[in-house]
Design a protein around this motif. Structure first.
Motif, PDB file in Angstrom:
ATOM      1  N   CYS A 125       0.848  -1.190   0.000  1.00 41.00           N
ATOM      2  CA  CYS A 125       0.000   0.000   0.000  1.00 41.00           C
ATOM      3  C   CYS A 125       0.887   1.245   0.000  1.00 41.00           C
ATOM      4  O   CYS A 125       2.089   1.162   0.234  1.00 41.00           O
ATOM      5  CB  CYS A 125      -0.934  -0.002   1.213  1.00 41.00           C
ATOM      6  SG  CYS A 125      -2.071  -1.418   1.225  1.00 41.00           S
ATOM      7  N   ILE A 126       0.291   2.397  -0.264  1.00 43.49           N
ATOM      8  CA  ILE A 126       1.044   3.634  -0.450  1.00 43.49           C
ATOM      9  C   ILE A 126       0.832   4.561   0.737  1.00 43.49           C
ATOM     10  O   ILE A 126      -0.310   4.866   1.108  1.00 43.49           O
ATOM     11  CB  ILE A 126       0.620   4.338  -1.750  1.00 43.49           C
ATOM     12  CG1 ILE A 126       0.987   3.465  -2.954  1.00 43.49           C
ATOM     13  CG2 ILE A 126       1.289   5.712  -1.868  1.00 43.49           C
ATOM     14  CD1 ILE A 126       0.363   3.922  -4.257  1.00 43.49           C
ATOM     15  N   GLY A 127       1.931   5.008   1.333  1.00 43.90           N
ATOM     16  CA  GLY A 127       1.887   5.963   2.423  1.00 43.90           C
ATOM     17  C   GLY A 127       2.609   7.252   2.074  1.00 43.90           C
ATOM     18  O   GLY A 127       3.201   7.375   0.986  1.00 43.90           O
ATOM     19  N   THR A 128       2.580   8.204   2.986  1.00 39.78           N
ATOM     20  CA  THR A 128       3.187   9.513   2.759  1.00 39.78           C
ATOM     21  C   THR A 128       4.178   9.853   3.871  1.00 39.78           C
ATOM     22  O   THR A 128       4.062   9.391   5.004  1.00 39.78           O
ATOM     23  CB  THR A 128       2.121  10.620   2.693  1.00 39.78           C
ATOM     24  OG1 THR A 128       1.292  10.549   3.870  1.00 39.78           O
ATOM     25  CG2 THR A 128       1.248  10.469   1.461  1.00 39.78           C
ATOM     26  N   ALA A 129       5.149  10.682   3.514  1.00 36.37           N
ATOM     27  CA  ALA A 129       6.130  11.193   4.465  1.00 36.37           C
ATOM     28  C   ALA A 129       6.552  12.582   4.000  1.00 36.37           C
ATOM     29  O   ALA A 129       6.428  12.909   2.816  1.00 36.37           O
ATOM     30  CB  ALA A 129       7.340  10.255   4.554  1.00 36.37           C
ATOM     31  N   VAL A 130       7.052  13.401   4.912  1.00 31.33           N
ATOM     32  CA  VAL A 130       7.389  14.787   4.585  1.00 31.33           C
ATOM     33  C   VAL A 130       8.797  15.127   5.057  1.00 31.33           C
ATOM     34  O   VAL A 130       9.324  14.530   5.990  1.00 31.33           O
ATOM     35  CB  VAL A 130       6.376  15.779   5.202  1.00 31.33           C
ATOM     36  CG1 VAL A 130       4.988  15.555   4.617  1.00 31.33           C
ATOM     37  CG2 VAL A 130       6.333  15.637   6.724  1.00 31.33           C
ATOM     38  N   SER A 131       9.390  16.119   4.374  1.00 33.59           N
ATOM     39  CA  SER A 131      10.710  16.611   4.742  1.00 33.59           C
ATOM     40  C   SER A 131      10.861  18.045   4.263  1.00 33.59           C
ATOM     41  O   SER A 131      10.224  18.458   3.284  1.00 33.59           O
ATOM     42  CB  SER A 131      11.804  15.741   4.122  1.00 33.59           C
ATOM     43  OG  SER A 131      13.102  16.265   4.383  1.00 33.59           O
ATOM     44  N   ASP A 132      11.730  18.795   4.943  1.00 36.77           N
ATOM     45  CA  ASP A 132      12.030  20.155   4.501  1.00 36.77           C
ATOM     46  C   ASP A 132      13.093  20.175   3.408  1.00 36.77           C
ATOM     47  O   ASP A 132      13.297  21.210   2.767  1.00 36.77           O
ATOM     48  CB  ASP A 132      12.519  20.998   5.683  1.00 36.77           C
ATOM     49  CG  ASP A 132      11.419  21.300   6.678  1.00 36.77           C
ATOM     50  OD1 ASP A 132      10.246  21.347   6.275  1.00 36.77           O
ATOM     51  OD2 ASP A 132      11.739  21.475   7.876  1.00 36.77           O
ATOM     52  N   THR A 133      13.772  19.045   3.208  1.00 35.44           N
ATOM     53  CA  THR A 133      14.844  18.978   2.224  1.00 35.44           C
ATOM     54  C   THR A 133      14.661  17.738   1.354  1.00 35.44           C
ATOM     55  O   THR A 133      14.093  16.734   1.807  1.00 35.44           O
ATOM     56  CB  THR A 133      16.224  18.914   2.899  1.00 35.44           C
ATOM     57  OG1 THR A 133      16.319  17.711   3.665  1.00 35.44           O
ATOM     58  CG2 THR A 133      16.439  20.117   3.807  1.00 35.44           C
ATOM     59  N   PRO A 134      15.160  17.747   0.122  1.00 38.20           N
ATOM     60  CA  PRO A 134      14.962  16.596  -0.753  1.00 38.20           C
ATOM     61  C   PRO A 134      15.694  15.349  -0.287  1.00 38.20           C
ATOM     62  O   PRO A 134      15.277  14.227  -0.586  1.00 38.20           O
ATOM     63  CB  PRO A 134      15.495  17.081  -2.104  1.00 38.20           C
ATOM     64  CG  PRO A 134      16.442  18.180  -1.762  1.00 38.20           C
ATOM     65  CD  PRO A 134      15.855  18.856  -0.560  1.00 38.20           C
ATOM     66  N   GLY A 135      16.790  15.518   0.456  1.00 42.47           N
ATOM     67  CA  GLY A 135      17.541  14.371   0.922  1.00 42.47           C
ATOM     68  C   GLY A 135      16.995  13.742   2.184  1.00 42.47           C
ATOM     69  O   GLY A 135      17.467  12.692   2.610  1.00 42.47           O
ATOM     70  N   GLY A 136      16.006  14.399   2.798  1.00 39.64           N
ATOM     71  CA  GLY A 136      15.425  13.880   4.011  1.00 39.64           C
ATOM     72  C   GLY A 136      16.278  14.187   5.232  1.00 39.64           C
ATOM     73  O   GLY A 136      17.140  15.058   5.197  1.00 39.64           O
ATOM     74  N   PRO A 137      16.054  13.477   6.347  1.00 38.67           N
ATOM     75  CA  PRO A 137      15.164  12.320   6.428  1.00 38.67           C
ATOM     76  C   PRO A 137      13.694  12.709   6.374  1.00 38.67           C
ATOM     77  O   PRO A 137      13.290  13.720   6.947  1.00 38.67           O
ATOM     78  CB  PRO A 137      15.519  11.708   7.785  1.00 38.67           C
ATOM     79  CG  PRO A 137      16.023  12.864   8.602  1.00 38.67           C
ATOM     80  CD  PRO A 137      16.746  13.740   7.633  1.00 38.67           C
ATOM     81  N   PHE A 138      12.904  11.901   5.662  1.00 39.16           N
ATOM     82  CA  PHE A 138      11.467  12.087   5.592  1.00 39.16           C
ATOM     83  C   PHE A 138      10.799  11.458   6.816  1.00 39.16           C
ATOM     84  O   PHE A 138      11.228  10.400   7.296  1.00 39.16           O
ATOM     85  CB  PHE A 138      10.913  11.463   4.315  1.00 39.16           C
ATOM     86  CG  PHE A 138      11.182  12.272   3.083  1.00 39.16           C
ATOM     87  CD1 PHE A 138      10.193  13.074   2.521  1.00 39.16           C
ATOM     88  CD2 PHE A 138      12.431  12.242   2.468  1.00 39.16           C
ATOM     89  CE1 PHE A 138      10.441  13.827   1.381  1.00 39.16           C
ATOM     90  CE2 PHE A 138      12.688  12.985   1.326  1.00 39.16           C
ATOM     91  CZ  PHE A 138      11.687  13.787   0.784  1.00 39.16           C
TER      92      PHE A 138
END
Length: 318
Positions: A125-138
């Motif tokens: 299944c598909i979940g979501t995560a967020v980060s302030d930068t493209p490299g993460g960590p998310f």
């Protein structure tokens, strides 16, 4: 079934990012696809952030959840980075994190859409995560997966698209081949923050040809010359039957018409099982990132790049 990703940079985003990506070679200087990551890095998704390219891939035996690499240009050199998603959401278990998609948001943050094993349904299944930068960590968000049609095999291969009016969408595949039902590529409108849905899903395309091996997956949607172009992969991901096809439509919701011939397969590229593609828009031309099989046992799929050319809305890699 392993996912593919994909994942698309948006029509609107392409204009904003075009000046940040190196130019593609001219048609006269066309060259064979280049192997730029020669270790396992399947289902690559590539985004551009502050002039740098970031690629994300399905997890591998090397450990971690989301492989990440960065480079100044599609041709590299690519440098491996830390796991972009060290922790999964509470709903998921580790070991089967597939085909991540990262999308920049209007507020400057980044949302990752990742496929993982849902412990409640035992489906991907598909979940979501967020980060302030493209490299993460998310950081995972939400109490459960964003989309998880368990009775349809689950959901994999998330990718994003933003239409000309700024409306964001998520595309994904129901993992129907896991339970013996049709595999559809779906389109569903997202809320402005990219973290939930704002509309019902729409069926775009499904498997209907013998060479597809009972499935299509890894959607990537772009808009070119007034048409919507939907790339997808089909066949068995672990050998030379895997290939990249495409379909076009005059409207976002279709109807989509598949091309007569694949964009890439083992025969026309010399690369075993080219698929899991993503489009990287460039200043003077697009690039295509994808994986190819380097070894079948153990399975190793490296990342390739090649210029992507257009004749109106018809793509080619010749």
């Amino acid at each position: 079934m392993s996912p593919s990703a994909r994942r698309s940079l948006t029509a609107a985003g392409a204009l904003a990012l075009a000046a940040l990506v190196p130019t593609a070679p001219t048609a006269q200087a066309a060259a064979a696809p280049q192997l730029v990551i020669d270790t396992d890095f399947p289902d690559p998704d590539v985004v551009v952030a502050d002039g740098e390219l970031w690629a994300y891939a399905t997890n591998s035996s090397a450990g971690g959840n989301v492989q990440t690499a960065s480079a100044a240009s599609p041709e590299g050199p690519w440098t491996r980075q830390a796991d972009a998603l060290p922790e999964l959401g509470d709903w998921a278990r580790t070991g089967l994190t597939w085909a991540p998609e990262v999308a920049a948001q209007p507020d400057g943050t980044y949302v990752m859409y990742y496929t993982a094993r849902d412990t409640a349904s035992e489906r991907q299944c598909i979940g979501t995560a967020v980060s302030d930068t493209p490299g993460g960590p998310f950081t995972p968000v939400g109490e459960g997966p964003l989309v998880c049609p368990a009775d349809e095999g689950g959901a994999i291969d998330a990718t994003t698209f933003t239409d000309d009016d700024g409306t964001p969408y998520l595309l994904y595949k129901n993992d129907g081949n896991a339970v013996g039902v049709d595999t559809w590529i779906y389109l569903q409108q997202l809320t402005p923050d990219g973290l939930s849905f704002a509309g019902d899903r729409v069926e775009l395309l499904k498997q209907d040809r013998p060479e597809e091996g009972g499935l299509i997956e890894a959607p990537t949607l772009v808009k070119r010359d007034g048409d919507y172009v939907l790339f997808y992969s089909a066949g068995f991901y672990g050998d030379g039957s895997y290939f990249t096809g495409y379909a076009t439509a005059p409207a976002l919701t279709g109807p989509f018409t598949k091309s007569d011939e694949p964009l890439m397969n083992t025969d026309n590229t010399g690369i075993v099982g080219p698929g899991g593609q993503d489009v990287i828009p460039g200043k003077d031309g697009d690039w295509l990132a994808f994986h190819g099989v380097l070894s079948e046992d153990p399975l190793v799929r490296g990342m390739y790049v090649t210029p992507l050319r257009w004749d109106g809305s018809t793509p080619s890699v010749d």
